[in-house]
Design an enzyme around this catalytic site. Structure first.
Site, short mmCIF file in Angstrom:
data_model
loop_
_atom_site.label_atom_id
_atom_site.label_comp_id
_atom_site.label_asym_id
_atom_site.label_seq_id
_atom_site.Cartn_x
_atom_site.Cartn_y
_atom_site.Cartn_z
N SER A 116 0.81 -1.30 -0.08
CA SER A 116 0.11 0.01 0.01
C SER A 116 0.77 1.27 0.00
O SER A 116 0.39 2.24 -0.09
CB SER A 116 -0.92 0.03 1.34
OG SER A 116 -0.10 -0.02 2.26
N GLY A 117 2.21 1.03 0.16
CA GLY A 117 3.17 2.40 0.02
C GLY A 117 3.94 2.48 1.12
O GLY A 117 4.28 3.77 1.36
N GLU A 159 8.69 -2.22 10.31
CA GLU A 159 8.30 -3.60 10.81
C GLU A 159 9.45 -4.27 11.62
O GLU A 159 9.97 -5.13 11.38
CB GLU A 159 7.89 -4.57 9.81
CG GLU A 159 6.51 -4.09 8.97
CD GLU A 159 6.08 -5.28 8.09
OE1 GLU A 159 6.08 -6.43 8.56
OE2 GLU A 159 5.45 -4.66 7.13
#
Lengths: 287, 268
Positions: A44-45, A173
């Site tokens: 999603s960017g 992440e």
């Protein structure tokens, strides 16, 4: 518009050879000392956005970037990547991209960045030890970074950025390969960084930890910012569920309880908030 | 005889570091098992002994009746496919299609079978749309599914997934859930290492709990999450909904939001 520490105005970015932009008309102001979480499906960017903020786009990845990216109200392009390094630390999603391979044990790997910044030798040793204790990797000091497990490498990569003590942490992440305890520990460290006045921009799927620790939440979908603001406003929005955004269990439970006829207060997102609401209900019933 | 049998198995690295300590268990054909435990508990080392990537330093591992000490990794990899934790340890072709075809081709299947297996694997792992792409142009989470497909295509009886849930979004977790259900329906045996307790509670009936290089217990999700001592030993936490249920005094066997609403409306 309030001027923040990092301002993006109508930013659109297309990777070389790509048909479509990965970030579309993105506008947001990131303020000093706040903790921002970026949510969205894969692709999603989210990582692209991090790369724009850090200046890797367009310096390293090229492609076409339009709109304005400002750091301290000055175009980011006025800085070189290495000039930004003391201000912005970037923890990559894949720890393998982070670990330099220039040093053959974990202790030296973490010291490497400090050496490059010209920190005095005596100070380096103390700083590295402190960071290793904080990230629970003291026992790995003598190991080769490439012989570690994924979770251990992830902590070493995080520690090597912590050691540099930048003002802004861009973290992609950091807990994907960590067990629940270690994930908590990383969030705890991020929380401490925030309390020390650092600015945090975090990409992360662990929604319960975000609902507890973040200040603001940004949601991306196919390169567009579809929702943003204070975490209680964004994360309590049940309509995001249909858009494949993971929401806190409290939000889902509140929705299920409302559908079952219970009057549950708006904008609950954490377990403690839900617990308080349910206890109040129970108290009301038993009186 | 069970499909997989570990008899008192230990593994030490050449430098003397003990990674797995006297582990014994059996897994039957068609079972779907999760392995949980903190980083460094010995999970990855244990599963690598199933497909012979490493051999026990003491004890015996039998896979489909074969003592793994007597067979090469190449032979054992026909029995058990292992999807690495880090996809980049595994990927080496410049298109997804070539990456997936490589395994079945190496196993000597004829071209038609190679194509069938490739198609089926790409479908199960939901990477059909990426077949002509370079894996390194894909995000990490999709690369993980590319490596899953390339192992599925080898059509082994046993499939081992090392932290497939790491970094997955909602759609990725759904793909994994669907994949495990399909494998069950196909009669395959699946072993999944994961830290995601929400994924564990909904997708597995049998959980191996490891801690400190040992296998502590084999339990159901309810038994695991109700056993505080075991959770503590393995440094695991209860799913959110179960914690909340306990804290407000509901029953202690609530695993889902539906369970919760049901129990809550019964009492209040």
């Amino acid at each position: 518009m309030v001027m923040g520490l990092i301002d993006l105005k109508n930013v659109t970015y297309t990777y070389p050879l790509a048909d479509e932009p990965s970030i579309k008309d993105f506008t947001y102001s990131f303020e000093q000392g706040k903790f921002y979480a970026i949510l969205g499906a894969n692709e999603s960017g989210k990582t692209t956005l991090c790369n724009i903020i850090r200046g890797f786009i367009p310096d390293f990845f090229q492609g076409e970037l339009t709109g304005e990216v400002l750091f301290n109200q000055e175009p980011l392009s006025h800085y070189t990547l290495s000039e930004l390094a003391p201000y912005m630390g970037y923890v990559f999603q894949n720890p393998f991209n982070q670990i330099t391979g220039a040093r053959d044990n974990v202790f030296e790997e973490i010291a490497y960045g400090l050496e490059n910044l010209g920190v005095a030798k005596g100070d380096i040793e103390k700083q590295v030890k402190d960071i290793m204790e904080m990230t629970n990797i003291m026992s790995l000091a003598d190991k080769n970074p490439f012989e570690l497990s994924g979770g251990q490498q992830q902590r070493v990569a995080f520690a090597s950025i912590l050691a540099l003590s930048p003002d802004i942490f861009i973290i992609d992440e950091p807990t994907s390969q960590l067990d629940p305890q270690e994930s908590e520990r990383i969030f705890d460290i991020i929380h401490q960084l925030k309390n020390a006045g650092k600015t945090i921009i975090l990409v992360e799927h662990k929604i319960e930890l975000i609902s507890e620790y973040a200040d603001e939440v940004l949601v991306l979908e196919e390169g567009r910012l579809i929702c943003s603001g204070k975490k209680h406003d964004v994360l309590s929005d049940i309509s995001l569920k249909e858009r494949q955004i993971d929401l806190p269990e409290t939000t889902l439970l509140a929705d299920a309880l409302r559908k079952a006829g219970y009057n549950i207060p708006e904008k609950l997102i954490t377990k403690e908030e839900m617990k308080a609401a349910l206890m109040a209900h129970i108290k009301g019933v038993s009186q | 005889m069970s499909l997989i049998e570990f008899n008192d198995v230990s593994f030490s690295y050449p430098n003397g570091f003990l990674a797995v300590d006297q582990v014994s268990f059996t897994i039957e054909s068609g079972e779907n098992v999760a392995i949980v435990g903190q980083n460094g508990a010995g999970k990855t080392t244990t599963v690598k002994m199933i497909n012979g990537l490493i051999k026990p330093t003491s004890g015996k591992v039998y896979v489909n009746g074969k003592d793994t000490a007597d067979y090469t990794t190449a032979t054992l990899s026909r029995e058990a496919g292992y999807v690495f934790q880090n996809p980049d340890d595994q990927i080496f072709h410049n298109t997804v299609r070539k990456e997936i075809e490589y395994g079945p081709r190496m196993l000597g299947f004829d071209e038609e079978k190679v194509q069938d297996l490739t198609q089926q694997a790409a479908h199960l792992a939901r990477v059909e749309d990426y077949l002509e792409e370079n894996p390194y142009n894909l995000p990490l989470s999709v690369r993980k599914f590319v490596t899953i497909a390339s192992v599925l295509a080898m059509d082994t009886e046993i499939l081992i997934f090392d932290e497939p849930t790491a970094g997955q979004d909602v759609a990725g977790l759904e793909t994994l859930q669907h994949l495990l259900q399909q494998l069950q329906a196909m009669g395959k045996t699946a072993i999944t290492i994961t830290h995601d307790m929400d994924f564990v509670k909904t997708n597995f009936k049998k959980i191996f709990v490891m801690a400190n290089k040992k296998l502590l217990r084999q339990v159901s999700p309810k038994a695991l999450f109700q056993d505080r001592q075991l959770l503590e030993q393995a440094m695991l936490t209860q799913p959110f909904i179960m914690q909340l249920a306990e804290e407000i005094g509901l029953e202690d066997d609530i695993l889902t939001i539906e369970d919760f609403v049901h129990a809550f409306s019964k009492n209040y």
